[in-house]
Design an enzyme around this catalytic site. Sequence first.
Site, PDB file in Angstrom:
ATOM      1  CG  MET A  85      -7.659 -11.899  -4.643  1.00 57.38           C
ATOM      2  SD  MET A  85      -7.867 -10.127  -5.005  1.00 57.38           S
ATOM      3  CE  MET A  85      -8.865  -9.614  -3.602  1.00 57.38           C
ATOM      4  CG  LEU A  88       3.524 -10.455  -4.319  1.00 59.94           C
ATOM      5  CD1 LEU A  88       3.890  -9.838  -5.664  1.00 59.94           C
ATOM      6  CD2 LEU A  88       3.654 -11.976  -4.365  1.00 59.94           C
ATOM      7  CB  THR A 103      -5.121  -3.638 -11.740  1.00 59.86           C
ATOM      8  OG1 THR A 103      -6.315  -2.903 -11.945  1.00 59.86           O
ATOM      9  CG2 THR A 103      -5.409  -5.132 -11.815  1.00 59.86           C
ATOM     10  CG  HIS A 104      -7.126  -1.479  -5.313  1.00 55.04           C
ATOM     11  ND1 HIS A 104      -7.221  -2.578  -4.468  1.00 55.04           N
ATOM     12  CD2 HIS A 104      -7.898  -0.517  -4.766  1.00 55.04           C
ATOM     13  CE1 HIS A 104      -8.005  -2.255  -3.457  1.00 55.04           C
ATOM     14  NE2 HIS A 104      -8.432  -1.019  -3.608  1.00 55.04           N
ATOM     15  CG  ASP A 136       4.835   0.560  -1.656  1.00 54.65           C
ATOM     16  OD1 ASP A 136       3.918  -0.222  -1.336  1.00 54.65           O
ATOM     17  OD2 ASP A 136       4.814   1.777  -1.403  1.00 54.65           O
ATOM     18  CB  ALA A 137       7.176  -3.031   1.570  1.00 54.38           C
ATOM     19  N   GLY A 138       3.967  -1.955   1.059  1.00 52.14           N
ATOM     20  CA  GLY A 138       2.689  -1.759   1.750  1.00 52.14           C
ATOM     21  C   GLY A 138       1.522  -2.405   1.011  1.00 52.14           C
ATOM     22  CG  ASP A 140      -3.957  -2.166  -2.546  1.00 47.66           C
ATOM     23  OD1 ASP A 140      -3.334  -2.798  -3.416  1.00 47.66           O
ATOM     24  OD2 ASP A 140      -4.985  -2.600  -2.007  1.00 47.66           O
TER      25      ASP A 140
END
Length: 205
Positions: A85, A88, A103-104, A136-138, A140
């Site tokens: 949660m 990163l 996974t979302h 990626d950096a965003g 989700d």
Amino acid sequence: MLASGTGSTLRAVIEAAREESYGARVVGVITDVADAGALDIARSEGIPTAVVRLADFEDRDQWDAAIARTLATFDPELVLLAGFMRILGAPVLERFGGRILNTHPALLPAYPGAHGVRDALAGGAKITGCTVILVDAGVDTGPIVAQAAIEVLDDDNEDTLHARIKEVERGLVARTLGRLAREGWTVTGRSVRIGAAIPTTEESS
Ligand code: GAR
């Protein structure tokens, strides 16, 4: 694998990996929550674990660096965020970017963030689901690898809907991870194709 919660996704991958043909196994579990259920599951399976709590570090960058260092000790080919949660940061993405899966519990790009189930209900969605993405950096925002749809029932609340999503999600994650490990994948723009690259017209002629 990184997890913050009960670990039902971790358990599904462990179960799937009992098949010799699965092509992957869980080499380590990191949590940011000292009493996460995922830790008990990993320990009972003899899987190495580590707890890396944000509160134990001076700032986010140091925590991120510790996550990257700890991940590196497990030398994973793929990293799965299974109910992890937290977002990163650069140290992890620089080292493992392109091979981190998340996974979302919603059909991305709809309802990203920490409350995918709640937000889908509040948004009046009639269909929601689960999505496996490459991180990626965003938040989700990474390329979509796999999805499954689930109907929202009139009397659903966050718990009932999330429970039905998770039933489907566990299978989706375990199947997708196994396929990626066995077959590899290619990313073209935002499109992820599992398996060997399809030759372009020039290459094949
Ligand atoms: C899963 O539904 C996963 O999609 C969600 O946490 C649950 C983990 O369950 N993750 C997120 O919401 C990430 N934004 P588990 O702890 O039983 O594996």
